[in-house]
Design a protein around this motif. Structure first.
Motif, PDB file in Angstrom:
ATOM      1  N   GLU B 113       0.833  -1.219   0.000  1.00 44.16           N
ATOM      2  CA  GLU B 113       0.000   0.000   0.000  1.00 44.16           C
ATOM      3  C   GLU B 113       0.861   1.260   0.000  1.00 44.16           C
ATOM      4  OE1 GLU B 113      -2.359  -1.469   3.317  1.00 44.16           O
ATOM      5  OE2 GLU B 113      -4.155  -1.119   2.100  1.00 44.16           O
ATOM      6  N   GLY B 143      -5.761   1.641   1.473  1.00 45.26           N
ATOM      7  CA  GLY B 143      -5.868   1.939   0.044  1.00 45.26           C
ATOM      8  C   GLY B 143      -5.662   0.756  -0.882  1.00 45.26           C
ATOM      9  N   THR B 145      -7.313  -2.083  -1.612  1.00 48.52           N
ATOM     10  CA  THR B 145      -8.406  -2.514  -2.503  1.00 48.52           C
ATOM     11  C   THR B 145      -8.755  -1.422  -3.512  1.00 48.52           C
ATOM     12  OG1 THR B 145     -10.170  -1.714  -1.048  1.00 48.52           O
ATOM     13  CG2 THR B 145      -9.420  -3.986  -0.708  1.00 48.52           C
ATOM     14  N   GLN B 146      -8.547  -0.172  -3.153  1.00 48.95           N
ATOM     15  CA  GLN B 146      -8.913   0.930  -4.035  1.00 48.95           C
ATOM     16  C   GLN B 146      -7.844   1.217  -5.077  1.00 48.95           C
ATOM     17  OE1 GLN B 146     -12.177   2.217  -3.564  1.00 48.95           O
ATOM     18  NE2 GLN B 146     -11.964   0.312  -2.409  1.00 48.95           N
ATOM     19  N   ARG B 147      -6.618   1.417  -4.613  1.00 47.38           N
ATOM     20  CA  ARG B 147      -5.558   1.794  -5.554  1.00 47.38           C
ATOM     21  C   ARG B 147      -5.212   0.655  -6.499  1.00 47.38           C
ATOM     22  NH1 ARG B 147      -2.936   5.368  -1.456  1.00 47.38           N
ATOM     23  NH2 ARG B 147      -3.425   7.469  -2.212  1.00 47.38           N
ATOM     24  N   THR B 149      -7.121  -1.751  -7.567  1.00 44.19           N
ATOM     25  CA  THR B 149      -8.204  -1.938  -8.542  1.00 44.19           C
ATOM     26  C   THR B 149      -8.155  -0.868  -9.625  1.00 44.19           C
ATOM     27  OG1 THR B 149      -9.526  -2.854  -6.760  1.00 44.19           O
ATOM     28  CG2 THR B 149     -10.693  -2.265  -8.779  1.00 44.19           C
ATOM     29  N   LYS B 150      -7.934   0.371  -9.210  1.00 43.02           N
ATOM     30  CA  LYS B 150      -7.858   1.445 -10.217  1.00 43.02           C
ATOM     31  C   LYS B 150      -6.663   1.229 -11.135  1.00 43.02           C
ATOM     32  CE  LYS B 150     -10.405   4.802  -7.618  1.00 43.02           C
ATOM     33  NZ  LYS B 150     -11.273   5.841  -8.029  1.00 43.02           N
ATOM     34  N   HIS B 154     -10.512  -4.712 -12.201  1.00 41.69           N
ATOM     35  CA  HIS B 154     -11.314  -5.566 -11.323  1.00 41.69           C
ATOM     36  C   HIS B 154     -10.785  -7.003 -11.238  1.00 41.69           C
ATOM     37  CE1 HIS B 154     -15.306  -6.878  -9.696  1.00 41.69           C
ATOM     38  NE2 HIS B 154     -14.968  -7.998 -10.325  1.00 41.69           N
ATOM     39  N   ASN B 217      -7.694   9.762 -12.084  1.00 40.92           N
ATOM     40  CA  ASN B 217      -8.316   8.683 -11.307  1.00 40.92           C
ATOM     41  C   ASN B 217      -9.542   9.131 -10.543  1.00 40.92           C
ATOM     42  OD1 ASN B 217      -7.134   6.213 -11.650  1.00 40.92           O
ATOM     43  ND2 ASN B 217      -5.402   6.688 -10.312  1.00 40.92           N
ATOM     44  N   GLU B 218      -9.656  10.432 -10.334  1.00 39.86           N
ATOM     45  CA  GLU B 218     -10.671  10.915  -9.402  1.00 39.86           C
ATOM     46  C   GLU B 218     -11.839  11.587 -10.097  1.00 39.86           C
ATOM     47  OE1 GLU B 218      -8.173  13.475  -7.137  1.00 39.86           O
ATOM     48  OE2 GLU B 218      -6.907  11.785  -6.530  1.00 39.86           O
TER      49      GLU B 218
END
Lengths: 257, 259
Positions: B113, B143, B145-147, B149-150, B154, B217-218
């Motif tokens: 992470e 972060g 699972t979020q970073r 994946t992005k 998936h 990304n946002e």
């Protein structure tokens, strides 16, 4: 400490001797475990700068011990759990590995010889692609290395017909580096190993990796990898020693670092 | 605030600020204090005008092999909520200057992470990556699972996060997690080269490019492009834009001031 192999280190050369004489050094699960431990030990031991793999008695190795082949056996799992680690360890082994083929090398015994960097063959020894005779395919990276060594057509012939290959034939095919007469066997193997163990070991490891990459990469990528390898070699103590010896007009004394 | 570094070391290589995770005896496992020290060092470098780019690396056999398990073992949900420990991680995302992660050995769990919080990742060829949290009955919390994946999508994120399996530098390269893989022996040297190359670039361009890439990304594409355009316009107020374009026309090397 080992039961199915001998392991010794002498003057920079490690020697693994497959030692199930009564079974022609056929592989079992415990032999593979011990072989793996010895390989890791030889890789780690900084005093070791060359490795010999050979067999005791009449054979190099007869391949997988068929006594252990049962109906319930998962052939794929045997390869993944037992043979794969050894093949990967040999491929990433950063020091030169010699197969000293003292006698018959059949099935995965042949494959083991193919996975080494150099093959020295006793004049009376034989290779046998035995797999096809029991309805199986050559395994343990056999079909990976064979076409690279002797070409596609010959690899196909050996794999499908499964005929014996004498030492002389093996030499003609380019399968082995040297065929050695009976009377000189021990000495010539020892001399060859001694020669390798005095070379700049780090450079040998890099050469080995790059040769593998020549099969996998396109030219631009290969040249990039080559530049990294040369940088690493260029930072080695042995390179400095080589340069100095050249200037001083003497034989370099390489330390393998 | 943390001022004395006990778990990290900081150093300077000209305009490059280097942070070395320095708990090699536990493979640089992260704990609350260590993260606070990292964030403090990053913020200090971020405010220091003589620093242009930062590097995070690990001492010893690993970049960072996870988080300090002992520290979390007996915690309850409410302890975690009240302590709000991950808030320090949010501050890493606010750093304006680029952060290069130089990865070797193990990059696992919290260490992974931290790597994903960097802007560019370089890896040694024998680096192993993974999110082992699932095997401990927890999950990534800073972060992961979020970073991830992005970054890789998936399917592959699910595979690595749900199995906890380790994967190689070559695989990380294929997925787009790292920008380059080098022989382990050359990682430091190559990191230094990249850091110096970025440090030579006009600092305001570097800063606003980093900001804009993160917006991708946002924000939606449209909003991202509006934001990009504003940053583009903003650079036309800088001295370096005038100097850079003039030097280009005059076929000489630009002399950037970071203003």
């Amino acid at each position: 400490m080992f039961e199915t192999i001998f392991y010794e280190v002498r003057e920079g050369v490690a020697k693994i001797t497959l030692n199930r004489k009564d079974k022609l050094n056929a592989f079992t699960e415990s032999m593979h475990k011990e072989l793996m431990i010895a390989l890791k030990e030889a890789a780690k031991d900084q005093a070791v700068r060359c490795l010999i793999i050979t067999g005791s008695g009449k054979a190099f190795s007869a391949g997988e011990d068929l006594d252990g082949v049962t109906e319930e056996m998962d052939h794929g799992e045997v390869i993944r759990s037992r043979y794969m680690p050894i093949m990967l360890e040999l491929a990433s082994f950063k020091k030169p590995v010699i197969a000293a083929i003292n006698g018959a090398a059949a099935g995965s015994g042949f494959s083991l010889a193919l996975a080494c960097d150099f093959r020295l063959m006793h004049e009376k020894a034989k290779f046998v692609q035995a797999f096809i005779h029991v309805g199986l395919i050559p395994d343990s990276a056999n079909l990976f290395y064979l076409p690279k060594l002797i070409g596609h057509a010959r690899a196909m012939e050996l794999a499908v017909l499964g005929e014996k290959i004498t030492a002389q034939e093996a030499k003609e095919f380019g399968l082995v580096n040297r065929v050695i007469e009976d009377g000189n066997w021990e000495q010539e193997v020892a001399d060859f190993a001694a020669k390798l163990s005095n070379k700049p070991t780090k450079a040998i490891g890099l050469i080995k990796q790059l040769l593998q990459k020549s099969w996998e990469n396109d030219l631009p990528q290969f040249l990039l990898e080559e530049s990294y390898s040369q940088r690493i070699a260029g930072l080695s103590t042995d390179h400095q020693e080589g340069l100095l010896a050249f200037k001083e007009k003497r034989t370099p004394s390489f330390k393998g670092e | 605030m943390v001022n004395n570094e006990t778990m990290i070391k900081t150093a300077r290589d000209n305009a490059v600020g280097i942070i070395t995770l320095n708990r090699p005896e536990v493979l640089n496992a992260l704990n609350i204090k260590m993260v606070a020290e990292i964030v403090f060092a990053l913020e200090r470098f971020d405010r220091d005008e003589t620093v242009k780019v930062m590097v995070i690396q690990g001492a010893g056999r690993a970049f960072a092999a996870g988080a300090d398990i002992d520290e979390m073992l007996d915690k309850g949900s409410i302890d975690l909520e009240l302590h709000n420990q991950f808030t320090d991680w949010d501050r890493i995302a606010k750093i304006k200057k680029p952060i290069i992660g130089a990865l070797h050995g193990f990059v696992l769990g919290g260490g992974f992470e931290l790597a994903l919080s960097c802007d560019i990742l370089l890896a040694g060829q024998n680096t192993e990556f993974g999110f082992p949290e699932v095997g401990l009955g927890i999950m990534p919390g800073a972060g992961g699972t979020q970073r991830l994946t992005k970054l890789i999508g998936h399917q592959r994120a699910m595979k690595w996060l749900l199995t906890g399996a380790r994967f190689s530098a070559a695989e990380a390269m294929n997925c787009g997690i790292v920008s380059s893989v080098f022989p382990d022996e050359l990682l430091k040297e190559e990191t230094k080269k990249m850091a110096r190359a970025i440090a030579e670039k006009p600092a305001l361009s570097v800063r606003l490019i980093k900001e804009s890439v993160h917006k991708a990304n946002e924000l939606s594409l449209f909003e991202g492009m509006q934001q990009e355009r504003k940053n583009f316009y903003l650079l036309f107020s800088s001295e370096d834009q005038k100097e850079g374009m003039r030097a280009f026309k005059e076929r000489r090397k630009a002399d950037f001031k970071g203003r």
